[in-house]
Design an enzyme around this catalytic site. Sequence first.
Site, PDB file in Angstrom:
ATOM      1  CG  ASP A  45     -12.776 -11.665   8.013  1.00  0.00           C
ATOM      2  OD1 ASP A  45     -12.191 -10.885   8.788  1.00  0.00           O
ATOM      3  OD2 ASP A  45     -12.356 -11.922   6.861  1.00  0.00           O
ATOM      4  CG  ASN A  63      -9.888 -11.528  10.881  1.00  0.00           C
ATOM      5  OD1 ASN A  63      -9.343 -10.793  10.067  1.00  0.00           O
ATOM      6  ND2 ASN A  63      -9.556 -12.799  11.017  1.00  0.00           N
ATOM      7  NE  ARG A 121      -3.798  -2.392   1.793  1.00  0.00           N
ATOM      8  CZ  ARG A 121      -3.540  -3.445   2.560  1.00  0.00           C
ATOM      9  NH1 ARG A 121      -2.697  -3.342   3.571  1.00  0.00           N
ATOM     10  NH2 ARG A 121      -4.125  -4.586   2.341  1.00  0.00           N
ATOM     11  CG  ASP A 126     -11.619  -7.642  10.032  1.00  0.00           C
ATOM     12  OD1 ASP A 126     -12.250  -7.457   8.978  1.00  0.00           O
ATOM     13  OD2 ASP A 126     -10.410  -7.914  10.046  1.00  0.00           O
TER      14      ASP A 126
END
Lengths: 565, 201
Positions: free
Chosen positions: A335, A292, A144, A337
Amino acid sequence: MTYWSKKRAGGAAACVFAMLAGTISVASAQEARTHTPVTQDMLNKAESDGNNFLHTNANYNQTRYFPNQQINKDNVKNLRPAWIFQTDVVETMETTPIVVNGVMYVTTAFDHVYALDARTGEQIWQYKHPMGQITTFCCGPNNRGVAVFGDKVYLGTLDGQLVALNAQNGSVAWKKDVADPALGYSETMAPTAVDGKILIGTNGGEYGIRGFVKAYDAEKGDLLWTFNTIPEKTVGVWATHDATGRDLHRDIKAEKAALAKSGDPYKTLGGGVWQNPAVDLDTRRIYFVVGNPSPDLDGSLRPGDNLYTDSLVSVDLDTGKYVCHFQYIPHDVWDLDSVSPPIITQVKTDTGETVKGILHGGKTGHVYVNKADDCSLIRFSEAMVPQENMWTLPTAKGARMLPGANGGVEWSPMAIDADHSLAYAINLNQPMTYQVESTPYPEGKLWLGGAFKVIPTEEQWGNVTAVDYNTGKIRWQAKTEQPMIGGVLATAGGLVFTGEGNGLFKAYNAENGDVLWSFRAGAGVNAPPASYTVDGEQYIVVAAGGNTQLDYKRGNAIVAFKLAQ
Amino acid sequence: MRAVYLGSMPVFVAVLALSVGHPTNAQQATVTSPPPEIADKVQLCASCHGADGKPVVEKVPIIFGQHMFYLLTELKDYRAGRRANEIMAPIAAQLSDDEMKALATYFAAQPWPNYSEVSSPEDNARAQSLAVEGQCTQCHLGGMLGDSRNPRLNHQKVDYLTQTMTDFRGGVRKNAAAMAAIVKDWSDADIAAMSHYLAGL
């Protein structure tokens, strides 16, 4: 953080590439710029810096709001490609370009870094990370972007390293092993640079890691502190409802029995930190969200609230000591999250008081608004996507529940316009079933505790949503033909920029969501856009490399736009 | 749109393999000799997996050009009994950690052999739908080329793929729980379609 879609991107922009060839050849004759050392003062003032883009999310508050209005609602129709740079790696791109006085730093899948002349796209140098043979990552070989500080550029890698490069030439200044990739740790986030420290979290919530945020000395790479996102006592308060007050259908009695039998599951409980912390230099606190628990779908092996998974967490910038937390979903088995990076801004409480707040776009489809001082919840927004059967527990055959496990808002950073108290989020609607199958910890292998399955017969789509975070009401929504992943940029020109899996990169009117401009990039535009100004000209820049997670058409382009003369 | 896109997959895969430059993907064109310390072991492997990388026994996978860490993990799982196979288990039981690492490194560096199956449009359509449902490319990546932990499936042997997915479904193979959950409800026809699709990518 996980999983994906059925639709694929299409389209091409061969004509654009041909059209630009002349531009690129002319520009390449210009003199390439050299790196300007990045001071702490520059980083502190990024929010009002209309020339540079120094942070992954624009500034320490992570507003992704760029203060230049040269490109605006009235003239955005004249926005044209200025240059296109094609990297060596045709794979998923999630990089945010960082721009320092006319030099741009971008990354690719598998951890290449390029320094480019931000006026022309001409390459200054390239760093190709010598990847170790052991990598363990979820959701694609992503990177990223970099952090910049002083004369260095900082990169996290899929094989679990933090690498400092000399910004002038891309040579390695130092590198450190952050955590063992054989056990499921990997780095895809951009680090954060602040006050001589480099902050970095970890991926691995799908592999039974124990998550953390670490701080390293920017100059030499020494480890300064570690905050474990999973404390040794993870049980919490046996919460029966989520942050929105909905019943989680937990079997607390069975969980307590499991706890008595197997003990606290903290060593393999997951809790990755996928995205940059927001930094409050006034209080010297950082705020990040924790992902998660492991295994994702099987709660039977991890009794308790599973602190601090699915939470907003604040720690002291200088020591890494815990300050406060707020858990959005205790004992998550879906999940759904917390991944999208938190934003610091002034918010109104329900009594009309203005306080420092933290915004987070959840995979649940809510924008959560918390108080900065104690992390407590002020409000949550209307749901931005359909929610059905929440919180139906996963079953052996698979239970349908919306949102699917990708959200809502995935890792995609939001942007805000503080003048209008609007948060801009991109969302997915991707119906899935949640299937549980209990298996023991597999020593670093994928450990989902079942499967998320996309329902191929149900329609998928996405949207761009503007939420008034002082009321929780949706101001506007613009539907997209595919689930959205990538990120948002807002500008003082009254614009919101974001891209789509089909290759379209669009500018929206920030007030009402009207599409004012679009460009077809030829591959999925699934990275957060940035903006900068060089020689008096404002640019918008974004990566078009598609996305592994949603299987959007891959590419390798960095595309910079400016107004036609 | 999807049919057009996937129709061009071989080109895409070729570009990806060349441009990404996975450290674990074989880039060389010819088979090299193994280091002396594992030469006899490699010879034993070749009796099933083939001296040139093309398996000579049914249901035996291509391991030339497979990812190093995946091969190493599987050898360790055979030795530990986490993956059952009456031929591989006793072989792996005789290998040290260093030998396993050397073998995995050697085979990963060899070129993937030229092998392909023809898959029907019907098989491709069925396989693509299953790949969406199971989100296969999240782990096996674009072109099903895999990376490190996740094996390359692209142009793997069709009979091996069928056997493996059948073993996952039937609980015979237990060392990749996520795979078992994904193929749990697949029919024989689903597995056959996916096997041919992957072998013919």
